[in-house]
Scaffold this active site. Structure first.
Site, short mmCIF file in Angstrom:
data_model
loop_
_atom_site.label_atom_id
_atom_site.label_comp_id
_atom_site.label_asym_id
_atom_site.label_seq_id
_atom_site.Cartn_x
_atom_site.Cartn_y
_atom_site.Cartn_z
N SER A 136 0.83 -1.20 0.00
CA SER A 136 0.00 0.00 0.00
C SER A 136 0.87 1.25 0.00
O SER A 136 1.99 1.25 0.52
CB SER A 136 -0.85 -0.02 1.28
N TYR A 161 -2.16 -1.30 10.97
CA TYR A 161 -2.39 -1.87 9.64
C TYR A 161 -1.24 -1.51 8.70
O TYR A 161 -0.66 -2.37 8.03
CB TYR A 161 -3.72 -1.35 9.06
N LYS A 165 1.91 -3.87 6.65
CA LYS A 165 2.31 -3.83 5.23
C LYS A 165 3.81 -3.55 5.13
O LYS A 165 4.54 -4.19 4.38
CB LYS A 165 1.53 -2.75 4.48
N ARG A 308 -9.21 14.21 9.83
CA ARG A 308 -9.12 12.87 10.44
C ARG A 308 -7.66 12.65 10.87
O ARG A 308 -6.75 12.82 10.05
CB ARG A 308 -9.56 11.82 9.41
#
Ligand code: NAD
Ligand code: UDP
Length: 358
Positions: A136, A161, A165, A308
């Site tokens: 990603s 997460y 990766k 965010r």
């Protein structure tokens, strides 16, 4: 080639199955269905029957072998490898919800990292040492350069997460260094959106969507009252975040193109097999909302919310390495992305129906 597709019932996996078969490959799917529905596989078979089955005089009915198996289940994988011979693995299986990974880091590290370690061990025991890994853009962290090339150094991830990766990329690179029989391809996806143009398969998130496009489509279909846009004070042309959205069918095709890396006479054999998979275009959140409304003629009410945490202003790539070495480039544009996302949502307002499993 015969390809083991882990996580093949999921969003990107199901679209990749279509492109694999269309290119003449075959596949076996392993998925524990923790974030997917086996109906996706039935629909992939239906698409294949319509797109290529009927043009075949013998009217082959496509049936994709499916194993409901967890990749952490060594015995289950051994059983699978005893029944099939694989030329390569495309490894999609993993948990992917950023927010959930912050709440449940152990579960994310255990599923994604332990699962991949078991998979790699079983693969090497069966002399299958070709793997394409779903990585990603998140591994770049807050990128040091825009557009991001593969030479850009990796950065600090903002959630577990992302770290899975980044860490798994390192694991795979180290394994390949120690045993050059391995061929490891790391595809760094930017922002996959869209759906198969038939509207039969698409993204089917559980609960409240984390990502922009499924949120937009759920507002458009009336499941949610309005979209929250996370920040309009970024240093971007309209103040909203800019991303490299890529149509999932283009992304799926990139996996087919990447299989070339496994050929002994592949021209770029000595290069590293890391590729950015994006369009190279940056579109803002408002660009996506406006394109969706214009192309589909449906309203998407929105409100501006605070930023965010962990989001960056701008992220898009330079995809020229994939073009030069793999001959792959994205063909679909923003209008295709918003049109196909909407077709999938409109035809399947509740996602895949609850099935009885396979
Ligand atoms: P998805 O959740 O739709 O598909 C992943 C599949 O893996 C699901 O079908 C799930 O049931 C399965 N799975 C998870 N853990 C498993 C396990 N232990 N054993 C067997 N199956 C398991 O997600 P997706 O969007 O299709 O993503 C595919 C891959 O691409 C993931 O690794 C994801 O991290 C990566 N990726 C996705 C995006 C994105 O925005 N969708 C971006 C970058 C990278
Ligand atoms: N975004 C938003 N509202 C949402 C979801 C996402 O404004 O409900 C924005 C987000 O802040 C980012 C962009 O859309 O700027 C893409 O976010 P997404 O979660 O889809 O992908 P990311 O780039 O974070 O992996």
């Amino acid at each position: 080639m015969n390809i083991l597709v882990t996580g093949g019932a999921g969003y990107i996996g199901s679209h990749t199955l279509v492109e694999l078969y269309k290119a003449g490959h075959t596949a076996v799917v392993v998925d524990n269905l923790c974030n997917s529905n086996p109906e996706s596989l039935r629909r992939v078979e239906a698409i294949l029957n319509d797109e290529i089955g009927n043009s075949n005089p013998t009217d082959i009915k496509f049936k994709i072998p499916f194993y409901r198996t967890d990749i952490r289940d060594r015995e289950g994988l051994e059983h699978l490898f005893a029944e099939h011979r694989f030329d390569a693995c495309i490894h999609f299986a993993g948990l992917k919800a950023v927010g959930e990974s912050v709440q449940k880091p152990w579960e994310y590290y255990e599923n994604n990292i332990s699962g991949t370690l078991v998979l790699l061990d079983v693969m090497r025991r069966h002399c299958c040492k070709n793997i394409i890994f779903s990585s990603s853009a998140t591994v770049y962290g807050d990128p040091a350069e825009i557009p991001i090339t593969e030479r850009c150094s990796k950065g600090l991830c903002t959630n577990p997460y992302g770290w899975t990766k980044s860490m798994l990329e390192q694991v795979l690179v180290d394994i390949q260094k120690a045993d050059p029989e391995w061929n490891v391809v790391l595809l760094r996806y930017f922002n996959p959106v869209g759906a198969h143009p038939s509207g039969r398969i698409g993204e089917n998130p559980n609960g409240i969507p984390n990502n922009l496009m499924p949120y937009i489509t759920q507002v458009a279909v009336g499941k949610r009252p309005q979209l929250g846009i996370f920040g309009n004070d970024y240093p971007t042309p309209d103040g909203t975040g800019v991303r490299d959205f890529i149509h999932v069918v283009d992304l799926a095709a990139a996996h087919v193109a990447a299989l070339q890396c496994f050929a002994p006479d592949f021209e770029y054999r000595n290069a590293n097999f890391i590729y950015n998979i994006g369009t190279g275009n940056g579109y803002s959140v408002l660009d996506m909302v406006n394109a969706f409304v214009r192309v589909n003629g449906v309203p998407v009410p929105y409100t501006i919310m605070p930023r965010r945490p962990g989001d960056i202003a701008t992220c898009y790539c330079d995809p020229s390495k994939a073009k030069t070495e793999l001959g792959w480039r994205a063909k679909f544009g923003i209008e295709d992305m918003v049109r196909d996302s909407w077709r999938w949502q409109r035809q399947n307002p509740e996602g895949y129906p609850d099935g009885d499993g396979l």
